[in-house]
Design a protein around this motif. Sequence first.
Motif, mmCIF file in Angstrom:
data_model
loop_
_atom_site.group_PDB
_atom_site.id
_atom_site.type_symbol
_atom_site.label_atom_id
_atom_site.label_comp_id
_atom_site.label_asym_id
_atom_site.label_seq_id
_atom_site.Cartn_x
_atom_site.Cartn_y
_atom_site.Cartn_z
ATOM 1 N N PHE A 166 -58.670 -43.313 -7.498
ATOM 2 C CA PHE A 166 -58.265 -41.907 -7.592
ATOM 3 C C PHE A 166 -59.076 -40.963 -6.700
ATOM 4 O O PHE A 166 -58.877 -39.749 -6.749
ATOM 5 C CB PHE A 166 -58.355 -41.435 -9.053
ATOM 6 C CG PHE A 166 -57.368 -42.117 -9.953
ATOM 7 C CD1 PHE A 166 -56.009 -41.907 -9.803
ATOM 8 C CD2 PHE A 166 -57.793 -42.997 -10.947
ATOM 9 C CE1 PHE A 166 -55.080 -42.547 -10.621
ATOM 10 C CE2 PHE A 166 -56.873 -43.637 -11.778
ATOM 11 C CZ PHE A 166 -55.510 -43.409 -11.607
ATOM 12 N N SER A 167 -59.980 -41.509 -5.895
ATOM 13 C CA SER A 167 -60.834 -40.645 -5.059
ATOM 14 C C SER A 167 -60.103 -39.898 -3.945
ATOM 15 O O SER A 167 -60.366 -38.726 -3.719
ATOM 16 C CB SER A 167 -61.985 -41.459 -4.456
ATOM 17 O OG SER A 167 -62.793 -41.961 -5.488
ATOM 18 N N SER A 221 -57.916 -37.489 -1.807
ATOM 19 C CA SER A 221 -57.195 -36.264 -2.174
ATOM 20 C C SER A 221 -55.695 -36.465 -1.929
ATOM 21 O O SER A 221 -55.303 -37.315 -1.128
ATOM 22 C CB SER A 221 -57.685 -35.091 -1.328
ATOM 23 O OG SER A 221 -57.208 -35.235 0.003
ATOM 24 N N ILE A 244 -54.092 -31.967 -9.400
ATOM 25 C CA ILE A 244 -54.563 -33.319 -9.049
ATOM 26 C C ILE A 244 -55.701 -33.215 -8.036
ATOM 27 O O ILE A 244 -56.689 -33.954 -8.106
ATOM 28 C CB ILE A 244 -53.400 -34.189 -8.511
ATOM 29 C CG1 ILE A 244 -52.378 -34.462 -9.630
ATOM 30 C CG2 ILE A 244 -53.908 -35.506 -7.930
ATOM 31 C CD1 ILE A 244 -51.080 -35.100 -9.175
ATOM 32 N N ARG A 245 -55.567 -32.274 -7.108
ATOM 33 C CA ARG A 245 -56.619 -32.080 -6.093
ATOM 34 C C ARG A 245 -57.947 -31.715 -6.761
ATOM 35 O O ARG A 245 -59.011 -32.195 -6.375
ATOM 36 C CB ARG A 245 -56.177 -30.967 -5.140
ATOM 37 C CG ARG A 245 -57.077 -30.800 -3.925
ATOM 38 C CD ARG A 245 -56.569 -29.703 -3.005
ATOM 39 N NE ARG A 245 -56.580 -28.397 -3.648
ATOM 40 C CZ ARG A 245 -55.534 -27.590 -3.731
ATOM 41 N NH1 ARG A 245 -54.368 -27.945 -3.223
ATOM 42 N NH2 ARG A 245 -55.617 -26.407 -4.329
ATOM 43 N N GLU A 246 -57.870 -30.865 -7.806
ATOM 44 C CA GLU A 246 -59.086 -30.429 -8.522
ATOM 45 C C GLU A 246 -59.469 -31.402 -9.645
ATOM 46 O O GLU A 246 -60.513 -31.240 -10.265
ATOM 47 C CB GLU A 246 -58.849 -29.041 -9.150
ATOM 48 C CG GLU A 246 -58.376 -27.962 -8.186
ATOM 49 C CD GLU A 246 -59.404 -27.606 -7.133
ATOM 50 O OE1 GLU A 246 -60.601 -27.781 -7.410
ATOM 51 O OE2 GLU A 246 -59.008 -27.180 -6.027
ATOM 52 N N LYS A 247 -58.586 -32.359 -9.945
ATOM 53 C CA LYS A 247 -58.761 -33.308 -11.073
ATOM 54 C C LYS A 247 -58.931 -32.550 -12.402
ATOM 55 O O LYS A 247 -59.638 -32.994 -13.308
ATOM 56 C CB LYS A 247 -59.951 -34.256 -10.836
ATOM 57 C CG LYS A 247 -59.686 -35.260 -9.729
ATOM 58 C CD LYS A 247 -60.745 -36.342 -9.703
ATOM 59 C CE LYS A 247 -60.389 -37.488 -8.788
ATOM 60 N NZ LYS A 247 -60.240 -37.175 -7.394
ATOM 61 N N PHE A 299 -51.769 -40.693 -10.668
ATOM 62 C CA PHE A 299 -52.686 -39.625 -10.249
ATOM 63 C C PHE A 299 -52.503 -38.391 -11.126
ATOM 64 O O PHE A 299 -53.477 -37.694 -11.443
ATOM 65 C CB PHE A 299 -52.463 -39.283 -8.769
ATOM 66 C CG PHE A 299 -52.967 -40.340 -7.841
ATOM 67 C CD1 PHE A 299 -54.246 -40.273 -7.310
ATOM 68 C CD2 PHE A 299 -52.180 -41.438 -7.516
ATOM 69 C CE1 PHE A 299 -54.731 -41.267 -6.466
ATOM 70 C CE2 PHE A 299 -52.652 -42.440 -6.670
ATOM 71 C CZ PHE A 299 -53.928 -42.348 -6.146
ATOM 72 N N ASN A 302 -53.906 -39.408 -14.646
ATOM 73 C CA ASN A 302 -55.373 -39.391 -14.588
ATOM 74 C C ASN A 302 -55.895 -37.964 -14.762
ATOM 75 O O ASN A 302 -56.825 -37.710 -15.526
ATOM 76 C CB ASN A 302 -55.817 -39.973 -13.238
ATOM 77 C CG ASN A 302 -57.314 -39.942 -13.023
ATOM 78 O OD1 ASN A 302 -58.084 -40.531 -13.769
ATOM 79 N ND2 ASN A 302 -57.750 -39.207 -12.008
ATOM 80 N N THR A 303 -55.271 -37.018 -14.062
ATOM 81 C CA THR A 303 -55.687 -35.615 -14.131
ATOM 82 C C THR A 303 -55.461 -35.048 -15.529
ATOM 83 O O THR A 303 -56.322 -34.347 -16.076
ATOM 84 C CB THR A 303 -54.893 -34.780 -13.092
ATOM 85 O OG1 THR A 303 -55.141 -35.326 -11.799
ATOM 86 C CG2 THR A 303 -55.284 -33.320 -13.118
ATOM 87 N N LEU A 336 -58.031 -36.676 -18.037
ATOM 88 C CA LEU A 336 -59.388 -36.136 -17.803
ATOM 89 C C LEU A 336 -59.481 -34.714 -18.355
ATOM 90 O O LEU A 336 -60.488 -34.329 -18.961
ATOM 91 C CB LEU A 336 -59.707 -36.133 -16.301
ATOM 92 C CG LEU A 336 -60.023 -37.479 -15.642
ATOM 93 C CD1 LEU A 336 -60.173 -37.314 -14.144
ATOM 94 C CD2 LEU A 336 -61.298 -38.089 -16.227
ATOM 95 N N SER A 337 -58.420 -33.931 -18.135
ATOM 96 C CA SER A 337 -58.392 -32.550 -18.640
ATOM 97 C C SER A 337 -58.368 -32.534 -20.161
ATOM 98 O O SER A 337 -58.976 -31.665 -20.789
ATOM 99 C CB SER A 337 -57.165 -31.811 -18.100
ATOM 100 O OG SER A 337 -57.180 -31.789 -16.694
#
Length: 590
Positions: free
Chosen positions: A187-188, A190, A269-272, A308, A311-312, A315-316
């Motif tokens: 997921f690293s 961008s 997604i960019r900011e996760k 992706f 994942n975001t 995590l949020s």
Amino acid sequence: MFAGLPELGISNGEDLKETLTNCTEPLKAIDQFQAENGILLPTLQSALPFLDLHGTPRLEFHQSVFDELRDKLMERVATIAEGKEEDRYVKLEELLEKSFPLVKMPSIQPVVMQVLKHLPKVPEKKLKQVMADKELYKVCSVEVKRQIWQDNQALFGDEVSPLLKQYIVEKEAALFSSDLSILHNFFSPSPKTRRQGEVVLKLTQMIGKNVKLYDMVLQFLRTLFLRTRNVHYCTLRAELLMSLHDLDISEICSVDPCHKFSWCLDACIREKFVDAKRARELQGFLDGVKKGQEQVLGDLSMILCDPFACNTLVLSTVRNIQELLSQDALPRDSPELLLLLRMLSLGQGAWDMIDSQVFKEPRMAGLVHHQDLEVVTRFLPAMMSIVVDDYTFTVEQKLPSEEKTSLTYPTTLPETFSRYILENRVACEIGLYYALHIAKLRNKNALQRLLPGLVDTYNDMAFGDIFLHLLTGHLTLLSDEFGSEEFCTAVFDNFLLTSFSSKENVHRHSLRLLNHLHQKVLASYLETLMKTLEPPKQSSDSVKELYTLLKEKLEASKKSPPEPEEAPSLDLGLHPVTVPPTPSTPTPPV
């Protein structure tokens, strides 16, 4: 080679051969042939003898003039096409009629292809001729191919299929990467970096501004997703739309009802992380699905099923739960948390929705779906009780000896927690990311308690490649703990080895992990592991190669002892990470 010349009234080699066969004076016949078929410029005739004196063959001269004229003509075609004249395409069609008979002539073919390329609508007869001739089809530009493809779905499918296969192979290779790290994982990259991938760029070019082709690709992706359940097709669906967005292809973006939702989600997604402002925007899109337009939920669910995006969202969710804990607030009172769960639920249900063609969303607000409500009222409290157990034990350890009780660290999990990660996919996803979270905090006790409980999860999600890829990366933070048999037993015996024999991907991930930290594993335990993990004959080459590599590493380390490693904290570079708890400040795992 000169096919088509007679149709245009131009003599070719066959005509010259016939003339020479039937003439009585060959030299005069050649002169006449040259005069009739040479460059019809009176002033040139007197200049040609000078070239003869310089030893320049007539062929070389005519070839250079021809090349120059061809280049000028091709430039002129582009100029006409880019102009504003109303009859520009009429001119090009006239030129196409004159030149198309020579399309098989290598020297003229570029001109014909240039005209075809600049015609927004090539006459159907010509398109059919190009399509029927493999050589012509191969050399024609993508602009012409788009016109062929839009009415030939099977042919377009043949072109797209190898790219889709390549995309899946690349994604799966990334999940089995030999590089294990918490910082550089699947997921690293961008979103913008991912969209520079070869397959996405090629597909974007093939589609151009053609809505029909875009719809065909989406249909291929839906069909393949249904057939295989492979979530990487969902990633490609989102990446393709955002790639067209990057290029400002409004012809497509404006007609894809998911465009603004994807654009907003892409920023998350960019900011996760899904912040409050974007959460409101995303909720607005979901609430704005009108009656009669529910089918868009199928596409939105596919975009939310992208790993992706998932994942975001998870995590949020974990971060949101942490904030609720610090504020002594209940999950059911957090609109942001309810929205995250609503989107997770929609994404996790993508396959069922597209398969059944029943476009209904499990509501997380208002009339809440019973099962999802229970995630908030039953599952999350059970998960929080695990946090409380850990915190209580940590505080207990800090007390003076006279105040200590005989408290031992719990080894089992609450029944409600275990039941929900087995029966509810959203709960399962949160439970798995909670395990990653405590691994990131290097909380060995909590991880030893949790891992065995992940053997039975919804649809075996804990043994999926994405989770195992992340878990193996996170376990590198606890590499020193592998010197203890208790920790090795929790990771291997009680988790990975429970399914490695029936699931080859688990076998591969176990070997990936050992290849990375074999020097840290307790020697006696490693010896047993090597016997257990030896691949059977029917194993794939990738498993056998990993095992062989590990054996070679172990033999090499026996000959030369390993150099002392630097402190694990340095592995993290300069990125901000959660620091493990210090003795003076007990910290819960969430």
